[in-house]
Every structure is written in structure tokens, then in C-alpha cells.
Motif scaffolding. Structure first.
Motif, PDB file in Angstrom:
ATOM      1  N   THR A 173       0.874  -1.078  -0.042  1.00 52.13           N
ATOM      2  CA  THR A 173      -0.323  -0.270   0.181  1.00 52.13           C
ATOM      3  C   THR A 173       1.207   1.477  -0.330  1.00 52.13           C
ATOM      4  N   LEU A 174       2.400   1.147   1.166  1.00 53.11           N
ATOM      5  CA  LEU A 174       3.006   2.516   1.128  1.00 53.11           C
ATOM      6  C   LEU A 174       3.807   2.187   0.003  1.00 53.11           C
ATOM      7  N   ALA A 175       4.005   1.412  -0.820  1.00 54.45           N
ATOM      8  CA  ALA A 175       4.421   1.753  -1.848  1.00 54.45           C
ATOM      9  C   ALA A 175       4.028   2.157  -3.467  1.00 54.45           C
ATOM     10  N   ALA A 176       2.486   1.015  -3.041  1.00 53.87           N
ATOM     11  CA  ALA A 176       1.835   1.507  -4.528  1.00 53.87           C
ATOM     12  C   ALA A 176       1.830   3.053  -4.571  1.00 53.87           C
ATOM     13  N   VAL A 177       1.282   4.422  -3.052  1.00 53.62           N
ATOM     14  CA  VAL A 177       0.682   5.684  -3.427  1.00 53.62           C
ATOM     15  C   VAL A 177       1.878   6.129  -3.862  1.00 53.62           C
ATOM     16  N   LEU A 178       3.374   5.418  -3.884  1.00 58.04           N
ATOM     17  CA  LEU A 178       4.503   6.699  -3.955  1.00 58.04           C
ATOM     18  C   LEU A 178       4.561   6.677  -6.167  1.00 58.04           C
ATOM     19  N   ARG A 183      -3.565  12.873  -8.139  1.00 51.63           N
ATOM     20  CA  ARG A 183      -5.680  12.489  -7.809  1.00 51.63           C
ATOM     21  C   ARG A 183      -5.752  11.110  -7.385  1.00 51.63           C
ATOM     22  N   ILE A 184      -5.358  10.199  -7.890  1.00 49.82           N
ATOM     23  CA  ILE A 184      -6.044   8.629  -7.375  1.00 49.82           C
ATOM     24  C   ILE A 184      -5.572   8.178  -6.153  1.00 49.82           C
ATOM     25  N   ARG A 185      -3.888   8.938  -5.351  1.00 46.24           N
ATOM     26  CA  ARG A 185      -3.793   8.870  -4.295  1.00 46.24           C
ATOM     27  C   ARG A 185      -4.184   8.136  -3.445  1.00 46.24           C
ATOM     28  N   PRO A 186      -5.204   8.995  -2.706  1.00 48.53           N
ATOM     29  CA  PRO A 186      -5.788   8.941  -1.401  1.00 48.53           C
ATOM     30  C   PRO A 186      -6.683   7.698  -1.774  1.00 48.53           C
ATOM     31  N   THR A 241      -0.775  16.116  -0.711  1.00 46.40           N
ATOM     32  CA  THR A 241      -1.813  15.089  -1.212  1.00 46.40           C
ATOM     33  C   THR A 241      -3.277  15.440  -0.566  1.00 46.40           C
ATOM     34  N   ARG A 242      -4.510  15.597  -2.187  1.00 45.21           N
ATOM     35  CA  ARG A 242      -5.243  15.799  -1.586  1.00 45.21           C
ATOM     36  C   ARG A 242      -6.634  15.696  -1.679  1.00 45.21           C
ATOM     37  N   ALA A 289       0.631   7.404   7.322  1.00 44.75           N
ATOM     38  CA  ALA A 289       1.580   7.843   6.662  1.00 44.75           C
ATOM     39  C   ALA A 289       1.584   8.001   5.226  1.00 44.75           C
ATOM     40  N   ALA A 290       0.141   7.267   4.424  1.00 44.06           N
ATOM     41  CA  ALA A 290      -0.006   7.413   3.237  1.00 44.06           C
ATOM     42  C   ALA A 290      -0.688   9.431   3.042  1.00 44.06           C
ATOM     43  N   VAL A 291      -1.197   9.366   3.568  1.00 41.75           N
ATOM     44  CA  VAL A 291      -1.952  10.336   2.918  1.00 41.75           C
ATOM     45  C   VAL A 291      -2.202  11.905   4.259  1.00 41.75           C
TER      46      VAL A 291
END
Length: 306
Positions: A173-178, A183-186, A241-242, A289-291
Motif C-alpha cells: 500500500t505504501l509503495a503504491a501511493v508513490l 489525484r488517485i493516491r488517496p 495529497t489532497r 503515513a500515506a495521506v
């Protein structure tokens, strides 16, 4: 007139001057979103969980007592039919034998996204997060001692710290957000957090891992994420990240519901609630951590940029 018109074209530069600060501002914003402190705090949290739960008599007694509540094994867990432990059942990734295939598929997806989006530095960081987390948990399992301070039964001495099954969804999950679009990260983080809540609760309630091992795996993944984002070049660090204000509430509420269902057992309410609470904490840690942290930093730094 044509000679007078040509100077009028540069006079349109206020429009470009409005956009000009955004190019240098991006590195500045990236620096504020990637401090070194989160990596240190997650590492200290990992060590604290290990020392308190594994290296103290009262920590061992508290967790060993959970295994005495209800029957041994995971047959009484609601999620048992999806665990892969039942004969002929298909495991929910990454439980049972699906762990390694899940990691390989996750790494392949990260490579494809890196090539498509040409985000070389974030892609390398994402691969590093998965490799460090999944490889680090194997090293830590074999090196970190688990002293028997309370005379525990032999069947309670084999579990490893940290949990490998929990480390996989947290790291992926943490790798994918990078490597996905901001726009789709959240929404990617939301899907990963819900997946993590399910696997963490299942690992804790079926007796495969103690709550400390599940929590330790999540903290390890967050520490690797914090280290990777800190080491990224400023221009490659994840931007702010918004997301909608309702998304964190919706995500964490859904994570709590999934954790309660995935951690539920027929024979003991206490063990079910402890497993669900542990899974929810893991989900909240990964979400923050991610958002969570970048979004709050962006709101703090925006007035200064104006």
C-alpha cells in the motif's frame, strides 16, 4: 504597429509570472512533506512494541493470555473459510501460500506503473519499501530474540516478530501511493488500508500472530516508507495529497468495520475486540503515513507560498 505589438507579447508575462513560482515551489513543498522525523518515530515505535511486548514478563503474560481465551486455532474465527487453512479453500491474499505470489504480483505492478508514468525515483523508492519491509521482517524474525520470561507453553514460542502476512499489504500500500497519480493516491491508499485492516485482524484472531507482531509489521513498513521518502531527491518527493474532508472519516470507519468482522470469533469477545483494535491501529498508521501527514503539511505551507 507590428513593432509595437511585439513588445505587447512580453507584457503578457504577468500570466507566466503567476505560474513561474510553481516550478520552484514544488521542491520547497516537497521538502516540507518529507521530514526525517516520521521515519525516526516509526522506528522508535517498532522498538518500543518489541521491548514492551516481547522483552517484559507482563507484556508476554498479557499476550499469552489472549491465546487462552477460546479454543486453539482459527476454526472459530469468522474469516476462517477465507484463510486458506480450511481444506480446499482459497486463501485471501496474502494468507497461507499466497504470500509470495502476492509480493511478486505487487512488485510487477509497481514496475509497470513506474515504466508507464516514468517516475523513476519514486518507482525505485517503492520497490525499496517492499524489499526492505518483506526482507527485513525475515531478518528480524531470525535475529530478534524472544526470551521465555513466563514459562509459556511450547506452542506459544514459535510465532515471529514481526508478522509477515501483515507486512505485505502494509508495504504494498505504501509503495503504491508513490507511483500512482496524486489525484488517485488517496483512493489507492483507501483500498490498501481496508485490505490491511482485514489481513491484520485475521492474522491476530486466528492465532497465527500476536497483536504486537501485527503492529510491529505495520510500524516496520511505515518506517521504511518514511526513510524512502526522506531519501528521495526534493523534485521527486511525493507532493501534497489532497482529498475530500469526508474521505478520511469514510476510510477509517470502513476499516474499523472490516477489522471488527475480520477479527470476530464465535468463542471469545475479548480476543475478537483486541484483534480488531490492533488492526484498526495498523490501518490508521498506514493512512496517516500515506495521506494524512502530507495533506496537513500542504495546508500549513500554502499561506507562506502566497
Amino acid at each position: 504597429m507590428t513593432q509595437h505589438d511585439s513588445p505587447t507579447l512580453p507584457t503578457h508575462r504577468p500570466g507566466t509570472s503567476r505560474q513561474a513560482p510553481e516550478a520552484p515551489d514544488a521542491p520547497g513543498l516537497s521538502r516540507t512533506t518529507r521530514p526525517w522525523m516520521p521515519a525516526l518515530l516509526y522506528t522508535l515505535g517498532f522498538l518500543t512494541v518489541y521491548l514492551l511486548a516481547i522483552c517484559t514478563p507482563w507484556g508476554q503474560r498479557a499476550e499469552n493470555a489472549l491465546f487462552g481465551l477460546g479454543k486453539q486455532g482459527g476454526e472459530e474465527a469468522w474469516i476462517y473459510p477465507l484463510s486458506g487453512a480450511a481444506y480446499g479453500s482459497t486463501p485471501l491474499p496474502p494468507l497461507e501460500l499466497s504470500a509470495k505470489p502476492t509480493v511478486m504480483v505487487g512488485l510487477a505492478v509497481i514496475v509497470v506503473l513506474t515504466l508507464v508514468r516514468r517516475c523513476w525515483w519514486p518507482g525505485c523508492a517503492a520497490l525499496g519499501i517492499v524489499i526492505l519491509t518483506t526482507g527485513g521482517k525475515d531478518v528480524l524474525k531470525s535475529t530478534l530474540p524472544r526470551p521465555d520470561l513466563v514459562g509459556a507453553p511450547e506452542n506459544l514460542l514459535g510465532q515471529g516478530f514481526p508478522s509477515g502476512h501483515t507486512a505485505i499489504p502494509a508495504a504494498l500500500t505504501l509503495a503504491a501511493v508513490l507511483v500512482v497519480s496524486p489525484r488517485i493516491r488517496p483512493y489507492v491508499a483507501t483500498a490498501g488500508v481496508l485490505w490491511l485492516a482485514c489481513i491484520a485482524a485475521a492474522s491476530a484472531t486466528m492465532g497465527g500472530h500476536r497483536p504486537s507482531e501485527v503492529l510491529g509489521a505495520t510500524l516496520l513498513a511505515c518506517a521504511c516508507y518514511g526513510l524512502a521518502t526522506w531519501l528521495l531527491p526534493p523534485t521527486a518527493a511525493p507532493a501534497a495529497t489532497r482529498s475530500t474532508r469526508a474521505l478520511p472519516v469514510i476510510t477509517l470507519t470502513a476499516a474499523l468495520a472490516i477489522a471488527l468482522v475480520s477479527g470476530a470469533r464465535n468463542d471469545t469477545l475479548t480476543r475478537s475486540l483486541v484483534s480488531a483494535a490492533t488492526a484498526f491501529i495498523c490501518a490508521a498508521l498506514v493512512w496517516y503515513a500515506a495521506v494524512g501527514r502530507p495533506a496537513r503539511t500542504a495546508r500549513r505551507t500554502r499561506p507562506a507560498l502566497g
